[in-house]
Design a protein around this motif. Structure first.
Motif, PDB file in Angstrom:
ATOM      1  N   GLY A 180       0.577  -1.502   0.265  1.00 34.22           N
ATOM      2  CA  GLY A 180      -0.072  -0.152   0.160  1.00 34.22           C
ATOM      3  C   GLY A 180       1.062   1.374  -0.567  1.00 34.22           C
ATOM      4  N   ALA A 181       0.271   2.039  -0.586  1.00 37.34           N
ATOM      5  CA  ALA A 181       0.491   4.000  -0.224  1.00 37.34           C
ATOM      6  C   ALA A 181       1.351   3.648   1.332  1.00 37.34           C
ATOM      7  CB  ALA A 181       0.031   4.825  -0.039  1.00 37.34           C
ATOM      8  N   ASP A 182       3.031   4.842   1.596  1.00 37.33           N
ATOM      9  CA  ASP A 182       3.162   4.302   2.379  1.00 37.33           C
ATOM     10  C   ASP A 182       2.655   5.335   3.519  1.00 37.33           C
ATOM     11  OD1 ASP A 182       6.882   5.226   3.627  1.00 37.33           O
ATOM     12  OD2 ASP A 182       5.024   4.768   5.017  1.00 37.33           O
ATOM     13  N   ASP A 183       1.545   5.969   3.917  1.00 37.44           N
ATOM     14  CA  ASP A 183       0.741   6.925   4.895  1.00 37.44           C
ATOM     15  C   ASP A 183       1.151   6.772   5.762  1.00 37.44           C
ATOM     16  OD1 ASP A 183      -0.738   6.654   2.115  1.00 37.44           O
ATOM     17  OD2 ASP A 183      -2.660   5.609   3.080  1.00 37.44           O
ATOM     18  N   ALA A 184       2.334   5.996   6.108  1.00 33.75           N
ATOM     19  CA  ALA A 184       2.824   6.862   8.316  1.00 33.75           C
ATOM     20  C   ALA A 184       3.563   7.620   8.007  1.00 33.75           C
ATOM     21  CB  ALA A 184       3.718   4.686   8.378  1.00 33.75           C
ATOM     22  N   ALA A 185       3.854   7.548   7.086  1.00 31.77           N
ATOM     23  CA  ALA A 185       5.146   8.887   7.387  1.00 31.77           C
ATOM     24  C   ALA A 185       4.583   9.716   6.968  1.00 31.77           C
ATOM     25  CB  ALA A 185       6.240   9.011   5.852  1.00 31.77           C
ATOM     26  N   ALA A 186       2.991  10.418   5.949  1.00 34.96           N
ATOM     27  CA  ALA A 186       3.120  11.206   6.760  1.00 34.96           C
ATOM     28  C   ALA A 186       2.292  11.574   7.880  1.00 34.96           C
ATOM     29  CB  ALA A 186       1.821  12.091   5.468  1.00 34.96           C
ATOM     30  N   GLY A 214      -5.604   9.852   5.188  1.00 33.68           N
ATOM     31  CA  GLY A 214      -3.934  10.374   5.821  1.00 33.68           C
ATOM     32  C   GLY A 214      -4.049  12.175   5.568  1.00 33.68           C
ATOM     33  N   LYS A 215      -5.266  12.253   4.862  1.00 43.77           N
ATOM     34  CA  LYS A 215      -5.141  13.464   4.339  1.00 43.77           C
ATOM     35  C   LYS A 215      -6.471  14.702   5.363  1.00 43.77           C
ATOM     36  CE  LYS A 215      -6.770  12.180  -0.583  1.00 43.77           C
ATOM     37  NZ  LYS A 215      -7.595  12.013  -0.736  1.00 43.77           N
ATOM     38  N   PRO A 216      -6.035  15.658   5.564  1.00 44.51           N
ATOM     39  CA  PRO A 216      -6.668  16.925   6.388  1.00 44.51           C
ATOM     40  C   PRO A 216      -7.774  17.770   6.526  1.00 44.51           C
ATOM     41  CG  PRO A 216      -4.122  17.824   5.549  1.00 44.51           C
ATOM     42  CD  PRO A 216      -4.648  16.844   5.243  1.00 44.51           C
ATOM     43  N   PHE A 217      -8.555  17.369   7.502  1.00 42.08           N
ATOM     44  CA  PHE A 217      -9.729  18.070   7.166  1.00 42.08           C
ATOM     45  C   PHE A 217     -10.432  19.133   8.268  1.00 42.08           C
ATOM     46  CE2 PHE A 217     -10.010  15.192  10.774  1.00 42.08           C
ATOM     47  CZ  PHE A 217     -11.046  15.251  10.927  1.00 42.08           C
ATOM     48  N   GLU A 218     -11.729  19.706   7.812  1.00 42.75           N
ATOM     49  CA  GLU A 218     -11.240  20.952   8.448  1.00 42.75           C
ATOM     50  C   GLU A 218     -13.096  20.726   9.576  1.00 42.75           C
ATOM     51  OE1 GLU A 218     -11.502  25.307   7.346  1.00 42.75           O
ATOM     52  OE2 GLU A 218     -13.914  24.752   7.203  1.00 42.75           O
ATOM     53  N   VAL A 219     -13.474  21.230  10.640  1.00 43.88           N
ATOM     54  CA  VAL A 219     -14.662  21.183  11.268  1.00 43.88           C
ATOM     55  C   VAL A 219     -14.354  22.163  12.251  1.00 43.88           C
ATOM     56  CG1 VAL A 219     -15.481  19.767  13.051  1.00 43.88           C
ATOM     57  CG2 VAL A 219     -14.047  18.258  11.284  1.00 43.88           C
ATOM     58  N   GLU A 240     -15.495  27.540  16.472  1.00 39.87           N
ATOM     59  CA  GLU A 240     -13.862  27.775  16.497  1.00 39.87           C
ATOM     60  C   GLU A 240     -13.335  26.919  15.060  1.00 39.87           C
ATOM     61  OE1 GLU A 240     -11.322  29.261  19.529  1.00 39.87           O
ATOM     62  OE2 GLU A 240     -12.045  26.621  20.163  1.00 39.87           O
ATOM     63  N   ARG A 241     -11.969  26.863  14.441  1.00 39.52           N
ATOM     64  CA  ARG A 241     -12.496  26.541  13.714  1.00 39.52           C
ATOM     65  C   ARG A 241     -11.200  25.188  13.210  1.00 39.52           C
ATOM     66  NH1 ARG A 241      -8.495  27.388   9.520  1.00 39.52           N
ATOM     67  NH2 ARG A 241      -8.894  26.464   7.479  1.00 39.52           N
ATOM     68  N   TYR A 242     -11.232  24.087  13.328  1.00 40.91           N
ATOM     69  CA  TYR A 242      -9.769  22.996  13.676  1.00 40.91           C
ATOM     70  C   TYR A 242      -9.473  22.545  12.427  1.00 40.91           C
ATOM     71  CZ  TYR A 242     -10.812  23.750  18.901  1.00 40.91           C
ATOM     72  OH  TYR A 242     -11.264  24.678  19.640  1.00 40.91           O
ATOM     73  N   LYS A 243      -8.113  22.689  11.782  1.00 40.30           N
ATOM     74  CA  LYS A 243      -7.734  22.044  11.107  1.00 40.30           C
ATOM     75  C   LYS A 243      -6.265  21.372  10.288  1.00 40.30           C
ATOM     76  CE  LYS A 243      -7.471  21.857   5.368  1.00 40.30           C
ATOM     77  NZ  LYS A 243      -7.972  21.849   4.383  1.00 40.30           N
ATOM     78  N   LEU A 244      -5.956  20.092  10.432  1.00 40.92           N
ATOM     79  CA  LEU A 244      -4.368  19.494  10.951  1.00 40.92           C
ATOM     80  C   LEU A 244      -3.659  20.574   9.589  1.00 40.92           C
ATOM     81  CD1 LEU A 244      -2.199  17.234  11.794  1.00 40.92           C
ATOM     82  CD2 LEU A 244      -2.998  16.144  10.315  1.00 40.92           C
TER      83      LEU A 244
END
Length: 818
Positions: free
Chosen positions: A181-187, A710-715, A771-775
């Motif tokens: 699989g894709a090496d998402d662990a590094a991200a 592994g993708k950032p998302f906003e809440v 309040e807004r949060y995103k990685l």
């Protein structure tokens, strides 16, 4: 996905006239095949559409499919001839095609498939390999996606034989290859929180700091002078029943505290407790050189005070720093959910879990006692539920048992078993002695195949005796229903209790009444009943499918005209809709939930619980007969959990978070193809991820962790701060065939769950509307404080708590991180 069947490429087939098992009796032929035939799997690609496979035309959800091959090999010295036998294999992915002319194949039910070689199509000589291509829905990314224990049946009715070489839980013995699989662990490792975590782990707390930290962490503490030497316990506590004292004494013995006892005194109401701990479970623990004293709000507080002392004590005994602790639980509901239906858990394993729950101050054990694959509790007067619904065998009529599922084999190598009435009463009593409340769940109206099949067997038995009215009393389906449905686990309409039948309410009343009586006998009256209510749907009517003449290349083609919603062709339900009692079949599960709530209330049970989709057509708890309604919420944060908890809270439900991305312990620990687990909500849930959860401020978590890919998302926090009843971990059992696998998946994540359920950390930000949060985009959370808190927790767990778990006999994953 599963072990697929075997087959051969015609070019690899030997002379069909070769002598072999075809000359033997059916039973001997099956035994010879079981002894000598091996099936292995090789997955070629997890994106078969890119290599020319028409996934959409095969009806794959979202036109997504994988391609691989089944490798059949003769490991014996005699030839194995095609004809007169069928190979049965398991697949937790839908098999869309077996692409070889030598084999006919069909879906039986659930994850069970049959592959039958055509007579004379081949003979497999000693040492020869045969390959057959297959296409499976979605993908195969973990070795545990592929299931063992394929078995053979000769001439349709001979004794089945498991393939000896596939009778293993070591996937490497039958899986040759899965594409990397894709090496998402590094991200994930590069996130700010993970960077801070690595720094904190490199500079662990001092010995003194570790010695003074309990698990779960306490509300506050003040250090004293000297230390208490704890080699054993001498408990002198007014307010604790003798059974509670015995449970604490047993815990101390399990930790090896058999030396010089420290005197522990305790009382309820002794001393003025501060307002913030003057509630159930609250206590003040004073540890001094001369002894230990506990002032508690109630008996639970006394019990938890002793457990904190035991947490601070090393395994085998030792020095505990003098200090004063003031502490109380964060949430009313601090739970653990265990699925015993898909694969049974032995009472001894459940007792060991209850021991750990009591030790780490978790107080509710949610037992999932029924599902499509099994019924796990004895109900007096309905013997078929356990005689048939609790075991699996190869009986295509399902008059003696349920068909094999989830790699159980045809002889219950895994998956079989149930709690007798006496077992359950004893378990409830054992839990109550440790301040753990058991919440039983009988899933209705979906996920009910074990009950439906069992009650059909009862119907046939009594009908044959001429007892027509008795036969129909607990029948759970409409015999005239012809609805064509496919459930989440690939069963047909017999997965659903028909809520329009009179037998459904009688059955619910019988089962609820009997289980409530068991709780009364145990001295722990039932206060919460879990209705279930989830996933009563036809998956082929989902958004990933389109009509056969559809043009969307991203969706699978299905003949939608042949698909029905559950009960869509039930005359009983059609009549109910015509009467105006309910508007459509969509509302039937919630209608049934309301009816069951009346039964729950009549049994003196104050709270009915359900999974969130079980109440989606209700307007609020006022629709139900019980004094309160608890909802177990299983949205992921990246799919809108923050909004869902707002909605449920505003409607007045008691909401319990069961977030899959943080709290599903059947998901893998790490980005490793050999780590067991489903991964639809998270590819890696290690103890740190569970520890990092901020339950009261779900948007905050979007700044700490990415989504499952592994993708950032906003809440953004909308509306007022929601109130939640608590949180619970989930141990679904599809890929936990053994108790050892269950414990590996549960420990040590259970301790991180307990930490967040009991203690609110300083790095958890207060909920603020708007309040807004995103990685990687916002920087509101004190990640250094989170990391330092984690390092302290990790140090205690590794140095004090893991040895205790091992001493208790549990199977433990010793690595806390991924």
């Amino acid at each position: 996905m599963a072990v697929l069947a075997t087959s051969c490429l015609v070019t690899a087939c030997g002379d069909s006239s070769d002598s072999g098992p075809a000359n033997l009796s059916p039973a001997a032929r099956a035994a010879a095949l079981g002894e000598n035939l091996t099936v292995r799997v090789e997955v070629d690609t997890n994106d078969a559409a890119k290599s020319g496979t028409h996934c959409a035309d095969l009806g794959a959800d979202w036109a997504s499919c994988a391609r691989g091959k089944l490798i059949l090999e003769n490991a014996g010295s005699r030839s194995l001839a095609a004809g007169g036998w069928t190979l049965y294999v398991h697949s937790i992915r839908r098999i869309l095609m077996v692409d070889h002319p030598a084999f006919a194949w069909k879906h039986i039910t659930g994850d069970l498939y049959a592959l039958t070689p055509r007579a004379g199509a081949f003979t497999l000589g000693a040492g020869e390999r045969l390959e057959v291509p297959f296409v499976g829905e979605y993908w195969y990314q973990r070795y545990s996606d592929l299931l063992p224990r394929a078995y053979v049946v000769a001439d349709g009715n001979a004794t089945p034989a498991i393939l000896k070489h596939n009778d293993t839980d070591d996937e490497t013995q039958y899986v040759d290859r899965i594409p990397p699989g894709a090496d998402d662990a590094a991200a994930f490792a590069a996130t700010p929180a993970q960077v801070q975590r690595a720094r904190a782990e490199a500079a662990l707390p001092s010995v003194q700091q570790t010695a003074a930290r309990a698990v779960p962490a306490v509300l506050r503490s003040a250090s004293g002078q000297g230390a208490a030497q704890v080699g054993g316990l001498d408990l002198s506590m007014s307010g604790l029943a003798s059974s509670h004292i015995a449970a604490l004494t047993s815990r101390a013995a399990a930790l090896g505290l058999n030396g010089a006892a420290v005197r522990v005194t305790g009382q309820i109401g002794g001393g003025a407790l501060p307002a913030d701990i003057a509630r159930s479970g609250g206590y003040r623990l004073t540890i001094a050189q001369g002894g230990v004293n506990i002032d508690a709000f109630d008996a639970a507080g006394l019990f938890y005070g002793v457990q904190t002392l035991l947490s601070l004590t090393p395994a085998g005994g030792g020095s505990v720093p003098a200090m004063t602790i003031e502490d109380a639980p964060r949430y009313t509901h601090r739970g653990m959910h265990v699925d015993v239906a898909r694969n049974f858990r032995q009472p001894a394993t459940l007792r060991r879990l209850i021991d750990q729950m009591g030790a780490y101050k978790l107080n509710r054990l949610h037992l999932h006692l029924s599902d499509d694959e099994g019924w796990r509790i004895e109900i007096p007067g309905l013997p078929e539920l356990t005689e048939i619904g609790a075991k699996r065998c190869h009986d295509l009529t399902e008059t003696r048992c349920l068909l094999p599922q989830l790699a159980s084999g045809p002889d219950n190598r895994s998956g079989g078993g149930y709690l007798s009435r006496a077992d359950y009463v004893a378990l409830v009593r054992y839990a109550a002695d440790r301040f753990v409340e058991i919440i039983p769940e009988i899933d209705m109206p979906g996920h009910a195949r074990a009950a439906v099949v069992s009650m059909e067997a009862r119907y046939r038995r009594l009908s044959a005796q001429g007892n027509t009215s008795g036969a129909s009393a607990y029948r759970l389906l409409d015999p005239a229903d012809t609805s064509n449905t496919t459930t989440v686990q690939f069963y047909d309409r017999r997965s659903f209790i028909n809520p329009c039948s009179a037998g459904a309410q009688r059955f619910a009343s019988k089962v609820i009444g009997e289980i409530a009586a068991m709780h009364r006998q145990a001295g722990a009256p039932l206060s919460v009943w879990h209705f279930g209510g989830d996933e009563a749907k036809n998956i082929l009517l989902g958004s990933g499918f389109q009509p056969l003449d559809g043009t969307d290349p991203g969706k699978g083609h299905v003949n939608l005209a042949l698909q029905d919603k559950p009960w869509g062709r039930s005359p009983l339900c059609a009549a109910l809709i015509r009467s105006g009692k309910v508007a459509s079949v969509d509302e039937l599960p919630s209608m049934f939930a309301r009816e069951v709530s009346q039964i729950v209330n009549a049994n003196g049970i104050g709270t009915m619980a359900a999974w969130q989709d079980g109440i989606k057509h209700a307007s609020g708890p006022q629709d139900f007969a019980t004094s309160s309604v608890m909802v177990t919420m299983w949205d992921t944060i990246f799919w809108g959990a923050a909004d869902t908890v707002q909605t449920l809270g505003s409607q007045g439900y008691k909401t319990v978070l069961a977030l899959p991305d943080y709290l599903y312990f059947d998901f893998p620990y790490a980005f490793d193809q050999h780590e067991r687990g489903y991964y639809w909500g998270s590819h890696a849930t290690d103890s740190f991820k569970t520890f990092s959860l901020a339950p009261d401020n779900l948007p905050q978590n979007a700044e700490i962790m990415a989504d499952r890919d592994g993708k950032p998302f906003e809440v953004v926090s909308t509306g007022p701060a929601p109130h939640i009843e608590g949180i619970q971990g989930q141990a679904w059992a599809e890929v936990m065939r053994t108790d050892q696998q269950f414990e590996y998946m549960a420990y040590p994540r259970l301790l991180a769950l307990a930490e967040r359920a009991w203690h609110r950390a300083a790095w958890e930000r207060p909920y603020v509307q708007g309040e807004r949060y995103k990685l990687g985009d916002t920087d509101k959370v004190d990640k250094a404080a989170l990391a330092a808190d984690w390092a302290g927790f990790m140090s205690v767990v590794q140095n004090r708590e893991l040895p205790k778990l091992t001493r208790a006999g549990a199977v433990v994953r010793t690595k806390l991180g991924g």
